[in-house]
Design a protein around this motif. Sequence first.
Motif, short mmCIF file in Angstrom:
data_model
loop_
_atom_site.label_atom_id
_atom_site.label_comp_id
_atom_site.label_asym_id
_atom_site.label_seq_id
_atom_site.Cartn_x
_atom_site.Cartn_y
_atom_site.Cartn_z
N GLY A 37 11.21 10.68 -45.83
CA GLY A 37 11.52 10.45 -47.24
C GLY A 37 13.01 10.42 -47.50
N ILE A 38 13.39 10.83 -48.72
CA ILE A 38 14.77 10.73 -49.20
C ILE A 38 15.46 12.09 -49.07
CG2 ILE A 38 16.22 10.20 -51.19
CD1 ILE A 38 13.93 8.40 -52.20
N LYS B 298 22.35 9.37 -40.36
CA LYS B 298 22.34 8.29 -41.34
C LYS B 298 20.91 7.75 -41.45
CE LYS B 298 23.65 4.75 -37.96
NZ LYS B 298 24.63 3.69 -37.62
N THR B 299 20.68 6.91 -42.44
CA THR B 299 19.36 6.34 -42.68
C THR B 299 18.82 5.67 -41.41
OG1 THR B 299 19.75 6.01 -45.03
CG2 THR B 299 18.11 4.59 -43.99
N GLY B 300 17.56 5.98 -41.10
CA GLY B 300 16.97 5.39 -39.90
C GLY B 300 15.47 5.61 -39.84
N VAL B 301 14.88 5.11 -38.77
CA VAL B 301 13.43 5.16 -38.58
C VAL B 301 13.13 5.81 -37.24
CG1 VAL B 301 11.32 3.78 -38.31
CG2 VAL B 301 13.09 3.07 -39.95
N VAL B 302 12.18 6.73 -37.25
CA VAL B 302 11.67 7.34 -36.02
C VAL B 302 10.21 6.94 -35.87
CG1 VAL B 302 11.12 9.49 -34.82
CG2 VAL B 302 13.23 9.32 -36.15
N ARG B 303 9.85 6.43 -34.69
CA ARG B 303 8.45 6.08 -34.41
C ARG B 303 8.04 6.77 -33.11
NH1 ARG B 303 7.04 -0.11 -35.68
NH2 ARG B 303 5.27 0.86 -36.73
N ALA B 304 6.80 7.25 -33.05
CA ALA B 304 6.36 8.04 -31.90
C ALA B 304 4.91 7.74 -31.56
CB ALA B 304 6.54 9.53 -32.17
N ILE B 305 4.58 7.83 -30.27
CA ILE B 305 3.23 7.65 -29.76
C ILE B 305 2.97 8.74 -28.72
CG2 ILE B 305 1.77 6.18 -28.29
CD1 ILE B 305 2.81 3.76 -29.62
N ALA B 306 1.74 9.25 -28.71
CA ALA B 306 1.34 10.25 -27.71
C ALA B 306 0.56 9.59 -26.59
CB ALA B 306 0.50 11.34 -28.37
N PHE B 307 0.88 9.96 -25.37
CA PHE B 307 0.19 9.46 -24.18
C PHE B 307 -0.45 10.65 -23.46
CE2 PHE B 307 3.34 6.25 -25.05
CZ PHE B 307 2.74 5.05 -24.69
N THR C 64 5.04 6.59 -37.92
CA THR C 64 6.23 5.93 -38.45
C THR C 64 6.85 6.80 -39.53
OG1 THR C 64 5.29 3.73 -38.02
CG2 THR C 64 7.13 3.85 -39.56
N LEU C 65 8.12 7.14 -39.33
CA LEU C 65 8.84 8.02 -40.25
C LEU C 65 10.15 7.36 -40.65
CD1 LEU C 65 8.47 11.21 -38.04
CD2 LEU C 65 7.11 10.74 -40.09
N SER C 66 10.37 7.19 -41.94
CA SER C 66 11.64 6.65 -42.44
C SER C 66 12.40 7.76 -43.15
CB SER C 66 11.38 5.50 -43.42
OG SER C 66 10.72 4.42 -42.77
N TYR C 67 13.68 7.90 -42.82
CA TYR C 67 14.53 8.91 -43.44
C TYR C 67 15.69 8.20 -44.13
CZ TYR C 67 11.83 12.25 -40.74
OH TYR C 67 10.80 12.99 -40.21
N ILE C 68 15.73 8.32 -45.47
CA ILE C 68 16.76 7.70 -46.29
C ILE C 68 17.78 8.79 -46.61
CG2 ILE C 68 17.19 6.27 -48.31
CD1 ILE C 68 15.10 5.15 -46.29
N ILE C 69 18.95 8.72 -45.96
CA ILE C 69 19.87 9.85 -45.94
C ILE C 69 21.16 9.52 -46.70
CG2 ILE C 69 21.19 11.41 -44.44
CD1 ILE C 69 19.12 10.86 -42.25
N ASN C 70 21.43 10.30 -47.76
CA ASN C 70 22.67 10.24 -48.52
C ASN C 70 22.98 8.84 -49.05
OD1 ASN C 70 23.12 12.99 -47.97
ND2 ASN C 70 24.25 12.52 -46.10
N GLU C 71 21.97 8.15 -49.54
CA GLU C 71 22.17 6.80 -50.07
C GLU C 71 22.39 6.78 -51.58
OE1 GLU C 71 22.70 4.40 -48.19
OE2 GLU C 71 21.69 4.75 -46.28
#
Length: 282
Positions: free
Chosen positions: A37-38, A79-88, A99-106
């Motif tokens: 989130g923000i 800074k604003t970015g996206v983290v995506r992860a998969i488990a094997f 899928t995780l979106s981080y909106i940082i200090n915008e």
Amino acid sequence: MDGEAGWFFFSSSSPGSANGNGARRLSDTPAAAEPDGIYEDVEAVTVTLTGPGEIHFTTDGSVPTAASAVYTEPITLTKTGVVRAIAFEPDALPSRVLTLSYIINEGHALPVLSLVTDDARAFTNMYQNKKKGVAVLGCLSLYESDGGFTIPCDIKMHGETSLDLPKKNLSVRFRGAYGQETLSYDLFDDGADGGVTEFNNLLLRAGQDYYSGIIRNELCTELACAASDNVVVSRNKYCVLYIDGKYRGIYALGEKMNEATYAHREGVSRSSVTVELCIKRY
């Protein structure tokens, strides 16, 4: 699977060939301790992932594979970015994508939309070359002060005039095959009054009168809606849009007026609705 009893999952179909390399289950999707989130007035956001087996992740918006980085310690974003992860896991198919979106200090005052594409190159090719009828898989997230959602989707070009403009209209569609068939969310804050809170499709409108106010279509529909309760129009919400972690401007998130929308709005079956395109030439 041939020679085995019970049900199996397969990573791909094999029509005309023997069913091989099946798995009894899918790995559970990883989770994050820190909500996406923000974030304002922070130096950084630390993302801690948990999940079964071995977790692989990316920070460029791409879908992780077995060749992606292995999660061993918390991920730090400045800074604003996206983290995506998969488990094997052994003897299981890989999990669905987190899928995780981080909106940082915008410093945005509007709600924030984050559209993350599974194939950035395919999306860019579709967007720049105005390819209608092509679908790119992805994930749509909305972050606002009192809620939000994240849902897998496919992404297509939408409209005609906007395709020749720098900012183009997009449509997103939800399907059970992607993980969730419909979006259930009070998107336009009218659920308490019996309004529609379930959606199969949504539009991301860039503003057709690009060199003027950019709000003509949305303003007209809001005026029509305010004039009469009997007028069925597309409701809209202005948002800031990020695509694959990059700022793309202000868009209007709105309903796509199709059979499902009219059926939801009027409380009738989808099969009873027919939508016809009428073009009036002057």
